[in-house]
Write an enzyme that holds these catalytic residues in place. Structure first.
Site, PDB file in Angstrom:
ATOM      1  N   GLU A  39       0.305  -1.153   0.264  1.00 39.96           N
ATOM      2  CA  GLU A  39       0.159  -0.177   0.304  1.00 39.96           C
ATOM      3  C   GLU A  39       0.775   1.246   0.350  1.00 39.96           C
ATOM      4  OE1 GLU A  39      -4.198  -1.561   1.936  1.00 39.96           O
ATOM      5  OE2 GLU A  39      -2.709  -1.125   3.342  1.00 39.96           O
ATOM      6  N   VAL A  40       1.386   0.668  -1.095  1.00 39.18           N
ATOM      7  CA  VAL A  40       2.338   2.167  -1.108  1.00 39.18           C
ATOM      8  C   VAL A  40       1.663   2.900  -2.018  1.00 39.18           C
ATOM      9  CG1 VAL A  40       4.858   3.464  -1.941  1.00 39.18           C
ATOM     10  CG2 VAL A  40       4.262   1.402  -1.019  1.00 39.18           C
TER      11      VAL A  40
END
Length: 310
Positions: A153-154
């Site tokens: 979840e960058v």
């Protein structure tokens, strides 16, 4: 440097995830919990310390006031060993970096100034902070075999001036993807070089929709084991994803959830919801994973605490 493909791995793990941020259990609780996990078939612990690890030196500000002490960690490891549970530390190295970037000392490493979620891989000093965190955790876990670098979840990537400039130089408009892999490869190569005996694991979501050529060209297939996570009742992952992964990675992990992952406003655990998630994963592993991959490394049952640090 030993790569993933050359390792002889036949054991199927069942890890239980301990998300320690916010309210780390007392050690006396582990004296009750670890025998129960072992009795019920668990083989190890995926421990996500975040700000509950006793970071020292230049990193000491990261440790929360109620963080474990070094002796606490040693006792935790001893309890795990007594109950035949393998410990796998998890340290975030890209996204979910609020526990570091919320501090003024490390604010300069944010990808987006007003948001502490993602570290900027292009700012001088950010890589050294991450690798020092990793090295401190590994030093206090001298007997581990597996290490998890997070990297899921960058959401903010290629947005600061330095990263945006780097992305513009990339052909085919793949700047953010190449920036992501460049940072991850640098992390993986650091650990492989300095701690060569370790197997490395990372979350898979950031390359879940990439095509086969992008995955193969990234070079991560020989360095890391992907852990495919999905926490909803019905697993709706792209069917073709498994075939792509099987051409890049010799094996995979999968991750379900036994609590959390149902929204930031939930105050109680919906047991039925999570039971359905476990049952769904059993079907997917038997129908999509085991037929395609030479190795299935095992399951991680995740249990999530608070969503953010605000």
């Amino acid at each position: 440097m030993e790569d993933v493909e050359s390792m002889n791995i036949d054991f199927e793990h069942r890890l239980v995830h301990l998300d320690l941020k916010g309210a780390p259990p007392k050690l006396s609780y582990y004296e009750w919990l670890f025998p129960l996990i072992s009795k019920w078939g668990g083989t190890g612990l995926l421990i996500e310390y975040e700000d509950m690890f006793p970071y020292s030196g230049e990193l000491s500000v990261i440790a929360a006031p109620n963080a474990y002490s070094p002796s606490d960690v040693e006792k935790l490891l001893a309890l795990a060993k007594e109950n035949s549970l393998e410990v796998v530390p998890l340290i975030q190295t890209f996204g979910h970096f609020e526990f570091v970037l919320k501090h003024d000392k490390f604010r300069c490493f944010r990808e987006v100034e007003n948001c502490p979620m993602t570290v900027c891989p292009s700012t001088d000093g950010s890589f050294e902070v991450i690798t020092e965190m990793i090295d401190q955790v590994i030093r206090l876990h001298p007997d581990i075999n597996i290490f998890h670098i997070g990297a899921d979840e960058v959401y903010h990537i290629g947005l600061c001036d330095k990263c945006a400039s780097s992305c513009l130089k990339s052909p085919n408009g793949n700047g953010p993807v190449q920036l992501y892999f460049a940072h991850i490869l640098r992390i993986l190569q650091h650990v492989k070089t300095k701690h060569n005996n370790l197997r490395l694991v990372m979350w898979d979501d950031m390359f879940r929709l990439l095509d086969l050529v992008q995955l193969q060209d990234s070079g991560i297939g020989k360095l890391v084991e992907p852990m495919v996570w999905y926490y909803q009742r019905q697993i709706k992952l792209p069917v073709e994803m498994w075939a792509r992964y099987s051409k890049v990675f010799p094996g995979v992990w999968v991750a379900s959830a036994f609590k959390g992952a149902t929204g930031p406003c939930m105050v109680a655990t919906d047991i039925g919801y999570h039971v359905e998630n476990q049952k769904e994963w059993l079907v997917v592993v038997n129908s999509c994973v085991k037929p395609l991959f030479p190795k299935f490394y095992g399951y991680a049952l995740t249990g999530w605490q608070r969503c953010l640090y605000h």
